[in-house]
Design a protein around this motif. Structure first.
Motif, PDB file in Angstrom:
ATOM      1  N   ALA A   5       0.833  -1.085  -0.160  1.00 33.16           N
ATOM      2  CA  ALA A   5      -0.198  -0.025  -0.242  1.00 33.16           C
ATOM      3  C   ALA A   5       0.931   1.024  -0.060  1.00 33.16           C
ATOM      4  O   ALA A   5       2.106   1.211   0.263  1.00 33.16           O
ATOM      5  N   ALA A   6       0.332   2.336  -0.433  1.00 30.71           N
ATOM      6  CA  ALA A   6       0.962   3.476  -0.345  1.00 30.71           C
ATOM      7  C   ALA A   6       0.174   4.909   0.013  1.00 30.71           C
ATOM      8  O   ALA A   6      -0.860   4.550  -0.051  1.00 30.71           O
ATOM      9  N   GLN A  24      -2.006  -2.390  -4.827  1.00 29.18           N
ATOM     10  CA  GLN A  24      -3.300  -2.815  -4.424  1.00 29.18           C
ATOM     11  C   GLN A  24      -4.222  -1.851  -3.518  1.00 29.18           C
ATOM     12  O   GLN A  24      -5.342  -1.991  -3.477  1.00 29.18           O
ATOM     13  N   LYS A  25      -3.459  -0.803  -3.023  1.00 28.67           N
ATOM     14  CA  LYS A  25      -4.151   0.070  -2.218  1.00 28.67           C
ATOM     15  C   LYS A  25      -3.407   1.412  -2.196  1.00 28.67           C
ATOM     16  O   LYS A  25      -2.052   1.572  -1.809  1.00 28.67           O
ATOM     17  N   LEU A  26      -4.162   2.640  -2.513  1.00 23.29           N
ATOM     18  CA  LEU A  26      -3.520   3.806  -2.222  1.00 23.29           C
ATOM     19  C   LEU A  26      -4.555   4.668  -1.097  1.00 23.29           C
ATOM     20  O   LEU A  26      -5.653   4.848  -1.386  1.00 23.29           O
ATOM     21  N   VAL A  27      -3.679   5.408  -0.400  1.00 23.42           N
ATOM     22  CA  VAL A  27      -4.498   6.489   0.129  1.00 23.42           C
ATOM     23  C   VAL A  27      -3.929   7.955  -0.203  1.00 23.42           C
ATOM     24  O   VAL A  27      -2.514   8.138   0.038  1.00 23.42           O
ATOM     25  N   THR A  77      -5.085   3.894   9.278  1.00 25.81           N
ATOM     26  CA  THR A  77      -6.460   2.765   9.435  1.00 25.81           C
ATOM     27  C   THR A  77      -6.486   2.538   7.953  1.00 25.81           C
ATOM     28  O   THR A  77      -6.838   1.215   7.656  1.00 25.81           O
ATOM     29  N   CYS A  78      -6.761   3.300   6.879  1.00 26.22           N
ATOM     30  CA  CYS A  78      -7.146   3.251   5.715  1.00 26.22           C
ATOM     31  C   CYS A  78      -6.105   2.335   4.802  1.00 26.22           C
ATOM     32  O   CYS A  78      -6.396   1.469   4.108  1.00 26.22           O
ATOM     33  N   LEU A  79      -5.085   2.605   5.121  1.00 22.74           N
ATOM     34  CA  LEU A  79      -3.834   1.840   4.534  1.00 22.74           C
ATOM     35  C   LEU A  79      -3.566   0.508   4.996  1.00 22.74           C
ATOM     36  O   LEU A  79      -3.406  -0.574   4.331  1.00 22.74           O
ATOM     37  N   THR A  80      -4.159   0.258   6.235  1.00 20.94           N
ATOM     38  CA  THR A  80      -3.878  -1.407   6.963  1.00 20.94           C
ATOM     39  C   THR A  80      -5.139  -2.237   7.256  1.00 20.94           C
ATOM     40  O   THR A  80      -4.991  -3.266   7.406  1.00 20.94           O
ATOM     41  N   GLN A  81      -6.195  -1.362   7.203  1.00 24.11           N
ATOM     42  CA  GLN A  81      -7.487  -2.245   7.311  1.00 24.11           C
ATOM     43  C   GLN A  81      -8.605  -1.759   6.154  1.00 24.11           C
ATOM     44  O   GLN A  81      -8.557  -0.828   5.319  1.00 24.11           O
ATOM     45  N   HIS A  82      -9.515  -2.630   6.262  1.00 23.12           N
ATOM     46  CA  HIS A  82     -10.663  -2.549   5.454  1.00 23.12           C
ATOM     47  C   HIS A  82     -11.404  -1.529   5.913  1.00 23.12           C
ATOM     48  O   HIS A  82     -11.928  -1.482   7.144  1.00 23.12           O
ATOM     49  N   VAL A  83     -11.845  -0.313   4.967  1.00 24.00           N
ATOM     50  CA  VAL A  83     -12.802   0.565   5.310  1.00 24.00           C
ATOM     51  C   VAL A  83     -13.891   0.886   4.456  1.00 24.00           C
ATOM     52  O   VAL A  83     -13.925   0.341   3.293  1.00 24.00           O
ATOM     53  N   ASP A  84     -15.090   1.187   4.943  1.00 22.14           N
ATOM     54  CA  ASP A  84     -16.394   1.029   4.286  1.00 22.14           C
ATOM     55  C   ASP A  84     -16.577   2.236   3.012  1.00 22.14           C
ATOM     56  O   ASP A  84     -17.311   2.194   2.267  1.00 22.14           O
ATOM     57  N   ARG A  85     -15.706   3.227   3.061  1.00 20.71           N
ATOM     58  CA  ARG A  85     -16.134   4.418   2.015  1.00 20.71           C
ATOM     59  C   ARG A  85     -14.681   4.603   1.450  1.00 20.71           C
ATOM     60  O   ARG A  85     -13.452   4.157   1.870  1.00 20.71           O
TER      61      ARG A  85
END
Length: 270
Positions: free
Chosen positions: A63-64, A86-89, A170-178
């Motif tokens: 993630a980044a 796979q994931k960007l914040v 939290t958004c980088l390391t966990q599932h969030v709803d939005r």
């Protein structure tokens, strides 16, 4: 997890590194950092304007976090797309929601559009004004000089940089709803109220200030020239008539209330 953080020495990035490094491997980047490894953190000198670095840096991360340097985000986004990130914040801005156009709104909206077009799974974090901006008042507070304020009654729910980092972590390391979070502090305070709190925690003395609204409207904010100052001045004018309401997004993500300004000021004044 291995997480890449851009702007890792900044107000948000430095907190993000500290919050994540206890349990995750961090590739921390900045334009002026000294390359080194400290525990779980490996520091890399890297500039978003450099097209050569990002594919290698992003190739093995899970993630980044992107702190955008306007006009230079496309190298990072192209590299992230190439390696299949796979994931960007994305650290964006509440300015994206403004009804009036401004350069600040335009540049943040453009970065959000670039990321959306890339197809990278992204969470957008949009903070309002930072509590840390008030640190600019400290030299005047400590010297006993009046703090210059434009629209002193402007009321905004300033957000702590620690909370922005915690939400990003939290958004980088966990599932969030939005996929978008609008971040504010827990309540809207006027500049005069914030100044009184920060002065009390810094010197214990009453706050001294001077109203520079007329001069700022004519010449701009003295310590913030150009589009950022124009944007802030417009928001100050608007929120002097209509206070900006807080959101519950920090609480939704973290499961606790956003940091109160009085709590933040205790640490800031130390």
């Amino acid at each position: 997890m291995k997480i890449l953080i851009t702007g890792a020495t900044g107000r948000v990035g430095s907190h993000l590194v500290r919050q994540l490094a206890e349990h995750h491997h961090i590739a921390a980047t900045g334009r002026t950092v000294h390359p080194r490894t400290q525990g779980r953190v490996t520091w890399h000198r890297a500039d978003l304007a450099d097209p050569q670095l990002w594919t290698a840096l992003l190739d093995d991360v899970d993630a980044a976090f992107l702190f955008p340097a306007f006009g230079h985000t496309h190298h990072f986004i192209d590299a992230a797309t190439e390696v299949g990130l796979q994931k960007l914040v994305l650290l964006s801005s509440a300015a994206v929601n403004d009804t009036q156009n401004s350069l600040i709104k335009t540049v943040h909206a453009e970065v959000e559009a670039q990321v959306e077009a890339s197809g990278i799974p992204t969470v957008r974090v949009r903070p309002t004004v930072f509590m840390a901006n008030d640190l600019a008042w400290l030299p005047a507070i400590r010297s006993g000089a009046p703090v210059p304020l434009a629209y002193p009654d402007a009321s905004m729910p300033a957000v702590a940089e620690q909370d922005i980092a915690a939400v990003a972590a939290t958004c980088l390391t966990q599932h969030v709803d939005r996929d978008t979070y609008e971040l504010t502090g827990p309540q809207s305070l006027t500049q005069l109220e914030r100044l009184a709190v920060l002065t009390k925690h810094t010197t214990g003395a009453p706050a001294f200030w001077t109203d520079i609204t007329d001069n700022a409207e004519r010449d701009g904010l003295p310590d913030m020239p150009g589009p950022p100052g124009e944007y802030l001045l417009r928001n100050l004018a608007r929120s002097s008539h209509t206070p900006v309401p807080p959101t519950e997004d920090v609480h939704e993500v973290l499961g606790r209330a956003a940091i109160d300004y009085r709590v933040w000021a205790t640490g800031a004044a130390a």
